[in-house]
Design a protein around this motif. Structure first.
Motif, short mmCIF file in Angstrom:
data_model
loop_
_atom_site.label_atom_id
_atom_site.label_comp_id
_atom_site.label_asym_id
_atom_site.label_seq_id
_atom_site.Cartn_x
_atom_site.Cartn_y
_atom_site.Cartn_z
N LYS A 1 4.05 5.51 1.86
CA LYS A 1 3.83 4.29 2.66
C LYS A 1 2.42 3.74 2.50
O LYS A 1 2.11 2.71 3.09
N ASP A 2 1.55 4.39 1.75
CA ASP A 2 0.13 4.05 1.73
C ASP A 2 -0.35 3.78 0.30
O ASP A 2 -0.42 4.70 -0.52
N ARG B 1 -3.57 5.79 -0.73
CA ARG B 1 -3.33 7.18 -1.12
C ARG B 1 -2.70 7.25 -2.51
O ARG B 1 -3.07 8.11 -3.33
#
Length: 402
Positions: free
Chosen positions: A329-330, A333
């Motif tokens: 979701k990031d 990252r």
């Protein structure tokens, strides 16, 4: 009766001569050395091992506080009585923290000095009668607190020694999995503690460090981990966690001279401070020449990991769970993980992702090209008991699309 051996150290020649004369006239005392500065006092105390050292609190070079600190390791049986020109609360508390056994105000009557020497040898805390009642109360409170802390330290040390001897120390194994096939490729040995109080491994190692036994506890955990290697399938590797201080110790060096070094991976955490990279790498030379591998653990958790990777050129880079957690979701990252993967490819290192806890995280990592991983989604750490077959305890992990 055996005479008490005394050292005198004072930069004031008049006071020094007065103390020399006083001790020389007392038949129960034996003057073994006279010093004019701190360095000389430490040297003479180490050489002659007096029972008592009368030391000027403000002598050049650190005075009574430095002498007390140094003699803890150089002449532990020497009790230091600091002598000061005046009552000073801050100075007194600093001296107590350094480990002095007594505090006299200069100009104290000769009999008070002689009594202080005798009682100091008997283990009493000595303070000049010239100190105010309020300060005496504060000092008493301080000493009680110091005694309580010392007793607690002794208990913690004794508990750590029991663990090092084997009481309450076990190992759990967590599989490291090929994310393309679901096949278990190796296991990480994780120290577990069954003693009270009930707390995590990190706290136990912190306690060992507080009592100066961190390396010894790491050696004990390493021995427990290496004891598992013979029961593992021959194609599996075994990863063990070690700090730089432990790696450079002779005990760990002996353990890593293992006949199956080629199946062992030494993990150095990102959080560990490396004082001397050349020394650390040199300590691993023999191990790596026999096929042993080096991994940087927790990579991406902070700046130190990048320096570790650049300087040590590890065989394996383990992505910290702070990167893998929610990576699906990031974008940030994913971008950082992608950069680490590219860098690992450039230097010939393998990437292992830690802390995989969801199918979505697993799929995102596979999409990025991460080949290996571990985490609760794949398999939780498990202690094996005699008779357990590791291959049955950790079978191939079903992975969608694998």
């Amino acid at each position: 009766m055996e005479r008490i051996r005394v050292l005198v150290a004072d930069h004031d020649p008049d006071l020094r001569e007065a103390l020399i004369e006083l001790i020389g006239k007392e038949g129960s005392l034996d003057l073994v050395g006279v010093a004019e500065d701190t360095g000389e006092a430490i040297e003479l105390a180490e050489r002659h091992r007096p029972e008592v050292a009368l030391v000027d609190a403000r002598m050049p070079g650190g005075g009574g506080a430095r002498v007390a600190r140094e003699l803890r390791s150089r002449s532990a049986d020497t009790r230091v009585i600091a002598v000061s020109a005046q009552e000073e609360r801050a100075t007194l508390l600093q001296l107590l923290a350094a480990g002095v056994a007594g505090y006299l105000v200069k100009g104290a009557p000769p009999e008070e000095i002689l009594t202080a020497i005798r009682e100091c040898v008997e283990g009493h805390a000595i303070f000049s009668k010239g100190i105010t009642a309020a300060l005496v109360q504060e000092v008493g409170d301080y000493l009680r607190k110091r005694d309580e802390e010392w007793e607690a330290l002794l208990r913690r040390s004794a508990r750590t020694h029991r663990i090092i001897r084997g009481e309450g120390l076990t190992v759990a194994l967590q599989p490291i999995v090929d994310l393309g096939t679901g096949q278990v490729e190796g296991v990480e040995a994780l120290a577990r503690f069954t003693m009270n109080p009930d707390r995590g491994p990190h706290e136990w190692f912190e306690e060992a460090e507080a009592v100066g036994l961190r390396v010894e506890l790491e050696q004990a955990a390493l021995a427990r981990g290496l004891a598992e290697i013979d029961r593992l399938p021959a194609r599996w590797f075994l990863a063990v966690n070690l700090s730089p201080d432990a790696i450079t110790s002779e005990g760990v060096a002996r353990s890593l001279r293992h006949e199956q070094a080629g199946r062992i991976v030494v993990e150095v955490t990102e959080h560990a401070r490396v004082a001397d990279y050349a020394e650390l790498l040199g300590a691993l030379d023999d191990f790596r020449s026999e096929g042993g591998r080096l991994a940087i653990d927790d990579a991406g958790a902070g700046f130190a990991s990048f320096r570790h990777v650049v300087v040590m050129l590890p065989d394996i880079i383990k992505l910290d769970m702070s990167l893998t957690r929610g990576i699906d979701k990031d974008r940030g990252r994913r971008a950082l993980a992608s950069a680490m993967i590219s860098f690992a490819s450039e230097i010939g290192s393998t990437i292992i992702a830690e802390g995989i806890e969801t199918a979505e995280e697993l799929e995102a990592l596979r999409t990025l090209g991460v080949g290996f991983g571990q985490g609760f989604y794949l398999a939780q750490p498990r202690r094996l008991v005699p008779g357990d077959d590791p291959a049955e305890a950790f079978p191939r992990i079903p992975i969608a699309g694998a």
